[in-house]
Design a protein around this motif. Structure first.
Motif, PDB file in Angstrom:
ATOM      1  N   PHE A   1      12.369  12.803  20.248  1.00  0.00           N
ATOM      2  CA  PHE A   1      12.219  11.522  20.942  1.00  0.00           C
ATOM      3  C   PHE A   1      10.836  10.940  20.661  1.00  0.00           C
ATOM      4  N   ALA A   2       9.810  11.776  20.751  1.00  0.00           N
ATOM      5  CA  ALA A   2       8.443  11.320  20.503  1.00  0.00           C
ATOM      6  C   ALA A   2       8.270  10.878  19.055  1.00  0.00           C
ATOM      7  N   GLU A   3       8.868  11.602  18.120  1.00  0.00           N
ATOM      8  CA  GLU A   3       8.766  11.222  16.711  1.00  0.00           C
ATOM      9  C   GLU A   3       9.406   9.864  16.468  1.00  0.00           C
ATOM     10  N   ARG A   4      10.558   9.615  17.072  1.00  0.00           N
ATOM     11  CA  ARG A   4      11.246   8.340  16.883  1.00  0.00           C
ATOM     12  C   ARG A   4      10.445   7.189  17.495  1.00  0.00           C
ATOM     13  N   ILE A   5       9.829   7.435  18.640  1.00  0.00           N
ATOM     14  CA  ILE A   5       9.015   6.394  19.258  1.00  0.00           C
ATOM     15  C   ILE A   5       7.873   6.005  18.322  1.00  0.00           C
ATOM     16  N   ALA A   6       7.250   6.991  17.681  1.00  0.00           N
ATOM     17  CA  ALA A   6       6.166   6.712  16.738  1.00  0.00           C
ATOM     18  C   ALA A   6       6.679   5.883  15.567  1.00  0.00           C
ATOM     19  N   ASP A   7       7.880   6.220  15.068  1.00  0.00           N
ATOM     20  CA  ASP A   7       8.465   5.450  13.962  1.00  0.00           C
ATOM     21  C   ASP A   7       8.731   4.011  14.381  1.00  0.00           C
ATOM     22  N   LEU A   8       9.249   3.826  15.585  1.00  0.00           N
ATOM     23  CA  LEU A   8       9.556   2.484  16.067  1.00  0.00           C
ATOM     24  C   LEU A   8       8.286   1.673  16.294  1.00  0.00           C
ATOM     25  N   MET A   9       7.220   2.312  16.751  1.00  0.00           N
ATOM     26  CA  MET A   9       5.954   1.602  16.912  1.00  0.00           C
ATOM     27  C   MET A   9       5.427   1.123  15.566  1.00  0.00           C
ATOM     28  N   GLN A  10       5.611   1.938  14.525  1.00  0.00           N
ATOM     29  CA  GLN A  10       5.194   1.514  13.189  1.00  0.00           C
ATOM     30  C   GLN A  10       6.028   0.334  12.717  1.00  0.00           C
ATOM     31  N   LEU A  11       7.332   0.364  13.004  1.00  0.00           N
ATOM     32  CA  LEU A  11       8.194  -0.751  12.629  1.00  0.00           C
ATOM     33  C   LEU A  11       7.767  -2.035  13.346  1.00  0.00           C
TER      34      LEU A  11
ATOM     35  N   GLU B   1       4.835  -2.778  14.412  1.00  0.00           N
ATOM     36  CA  GLU B   1       3.575  -3.226  13.799  1.00  0.00           C
ATOM     37  C   GLU B   1       3.829  -3.963  12.494  1.00  0.00           C
ATOM     38  N   GLU B   2       4.724  -3.442  11.672  1.00  0.00           N
ATOM     39  CA  GLU B   2       5.023  -4.088  10.396  1.00  0.00           C
ATOM     40  C   GLU B   2       5.630  -5.467  10.604  1.00  0.00           C
ATOM     41  N   VAL B   3       6.587  -5.559  11.526  1.00  0.00           N
ATOM     42  CA  VAL B   3       7.261  -6.841  11.761  1.00  0.00           C
ATOM     43  C   VAL B   3       6.306  -7.852  12.376  1.00  0.00           C
ATOM     44  N   ALA B   4       5.446  -7.394  13.302  1.00  0.00           N
ATOM     45  CA  ALA B   4       4.580  -8.316  14.038  1.00  0.00           C
ATOM     46  C   ALA B   4       3.360  -8.754  13.242  1.00  0.00           C
ATOM     47  N   PHE B   5       2.813  -7.857  12.418  1.00  0.00           N
ATOM     48  CA  PHE B   5       1.511  -8.132  11.836  1.00  0.00           C
ATOM     49  C   PHE B   5       1.503  -8.258  10.314  1.00  0.00           C
ATOM     50  N   HIS B   6       2.573  -7.894   9.648  1.00  0.00           N
ATOM     51  CA  HIS B   6       2.605  -7.964   8.188  1.00  0.00           C
ATOM     52  C   HIS B   6       3.519  -9.096   7.738  1.00  0.00           C
ATOM     53  N   ARG B   7       3.069  -9.848   6.755  1.00  0.00           N
ATOM     54  CA  ARG B   7       3.884 -10.923   6.221  1.00  0.00           C
ATOM     55  C   ARG B   7       5.066 -10.337   5.452  1.00  0.00           C
ATOM     56  N   LEU B   8       6.108 -11.170   5.297  1.00  0.00           N
ATOM     57  CA  LEU B   8       7.323 -10.704   4.637  1.00  0.00           C
ATOM     58  C   LEU B   8       7.055 -10.327   3.195  1.00  0.00           C
ATOM     59  N   ASP B   9       6.144 -11.053   2.501  1.00  0.00           N
ATOM     60  CA  ASP B   9       5.872 -10.693   1.115  1.00  0.00           C
ATOM     61  C   ASP B   9       5.217  -9.319   1.019  1.00  0.00           C
ATOM     62  N   GLN B  10       4.353  -8.983   1.987  1.00  0.00           N
ATOM     63  CA  GLN B  10       3.770  -7.647   2.018  1.00  0.00           C
ATOM     64  C   GLN B  10       4.852  -6.580   2.183  1.00  0.00           C
ATOM     65  N   ARG B  11       5.724  -6.809   3.141  1.00  0.00           N
ATOM     66  CA  ARG B  11       6.755  -5.819   3.438  1.00  0.00           C
ATOM     67  C   ARG B  11       7.734  -5.678   2.285  1.00  0.00           C
ATOM     68  N   LEU B  12       8.064  -6.794   1.618  1.00  0.00           N
ATOM     69  CA  LEU B  12       8.966  -6.737   0.479  1.00  0.00           C
ATOM     70  C   LEU B  12       8.327  -5.978  -0.677  1.00  0.00           C
ATOM     71  N   ALA B  13       7.055  -6.259  -0.950  1.00  0.00           N
ATOM     72  CA  ALA B  13       6.361  -5.552  -2.031  1.00  0.00           C
ATOM     73  C   ALA B  13       6.336  -4.051  -1.751  1.00  0.00           C
ATOM     74  N   ALA B  14       6.041  -3.683  -0.512  1.00  0.00           N
ATOM     75  CA  ALA B  14       6.025  -2.267  -0.153  1.00  0.00           C
ATOM     76  C   ALA B  14       7.407  -1.642  -0.286  1.00  0.00           C
ATOM     77  N   GLN B  15       8.449  -2.420   0.038  1.00  0.00           N
ATOM     78  CA  GLN B  15       9.818  -1.921  -0.038  1.00  0.00           C
ATOM     79  C   GLN B  15      10.222  -1.614  -1.484  1.00  0.00           C
ATOM     80  N   LEU B  16       9.667  -2.356  -2.422  1.00  0.00           N
ATOM     81  CA  LEU B  16      10.026  -2.178  -3.828  1.00  0.00           C
ATOM     82  C   LEU B  16       9.334  -0.979  -4.462  1.00  0.00           C
ATOM     83  N   LEU B  17       8.223  -0.554  -3.887  1.00  0.00           N
ATOM     84  CA  LEU B  17       7.423   0.506  -4.485  1.00  0.00           C
ATOM     85  C   LEU B  17       7.950   1.891  -4.121  1.00  0.00           C
ATOM     86  N   GLY B  18       7.661   2.841  -5.003  1.00  0.00           N
ATOM     87  CA  GLY B  18       7.970   4.228  -4.708  1.00  0.00           C
ATOM     88  C   GLY B  18       9.401   4.644  -4.951  1.00  0.00           C
TER      89      GLY B  18
END
Length: 225
Positions: A135-145, A147-164
């Motif tokens: 439960f605690a691990e999932r909460i940490a994952d959701l907090m990261q999500l 943060e990404e949605v609230a503070f990162h622009r879509l182009d940042q998130r898309l670029a990160a999604q393409l990498l790796g």
């Protein structure tokens, strides 16, 4: 949905907590648990449905998403073998209905623990520790999500999604949009911009990464070159 032959050894290998339970508690879990095999795409639970049990994912994966009235989806997390579903846990603990949607992403084998047995097993330290640790691990994952949605622009998130994921990605614009909680038109527009800069090459259901360093710059600071 079908009933597979119970594979207790595999379930215990995926979830070592089962073997850590006292013999009587382990026997109750395995006796009460309901086995099910569901094909990819099966809707396992949805908004406002009552939660009837705690799922152990023995094989396959489950995608959990939050759905908007206009049909858009925001992916929350995946549940793979050895993991648990925080939405199911919170609904069982809080006696609430589901507030998200769960879909079998691949052919999936589940061991479903009915709610009465879930409540009873919370009295066992091994089971209680397992539930609250994940439960605690999932909460940490959701907090990261969040943060990404609230503070990162879509182009940042898309670029990160393409990498790796290697040089060639076999993926559609719609699939990327679903992963990012956006719409296809926005993602397609950004991908065309990436292509115009020489960062990627676009083909039908395929994206070739030409300049990973350039994508990393966008992912890190949001500034396109």
């Amino acid at each position: 949905m079908s009933t597979p032959t119970p594979d207790i050894a595999l379930a215990a290998a995926r979830y070592p907590m089962i073997e850590a339970l006292p013999e009587a508690a382990r026997g109750r879990l395995l006796a009460a648990g309901r086995w099910a095999r569901v094909p990819a795409g099966t809707l396992l639970f949805d908004d406002h449905q009552a939660c009837e049990g705690f799922p152990f994912v023995v094989e396959g994966s489950v995608r959990v998403v939050k759905c908007a009235a206009n049909g858009r989806e925001l992916p929350l997390y995946r549940v793979t073998p050895g993991e648990t579903c925080i939405i199911s846990s919170s609904c069982l603990l809080g006696h609430d209905d589901y507030n998200a949607r769960g879909i079998a992403e691949t052919d999936t084998v589940l061991l479903m623990l009915p709610k009465p047995e879930f409540d009873a097993l919370l009295g066992e330290p091994a089971f209680r520790s397992f539930v609250f640790h994940l439960f605690a691990e999932r909460i940490a994952d959701l907090m990261q999500l969040i943060e990404e949605v609230a503070f990162h622009r879509l182009d940042q998130r898309l670029a990160a999604q393409l990498l790796g994921k290697g040089r060639l990605l076999h993926v559609t614009h719609q699939q990327l949009a679903d992963e990012l909680g956006s719409v296809r038109e926005f993602v397609s527009r950004l991908l065309k911009g990436f292509a115009a800069q020489g960062l990627v090459k676009l083909s039908r259901e395929q994206i070739e990464i030409l300049d990973p360093a350039g994508l990393r710059r966008i992912a890190s600071d949001g500034r396109q070159t």
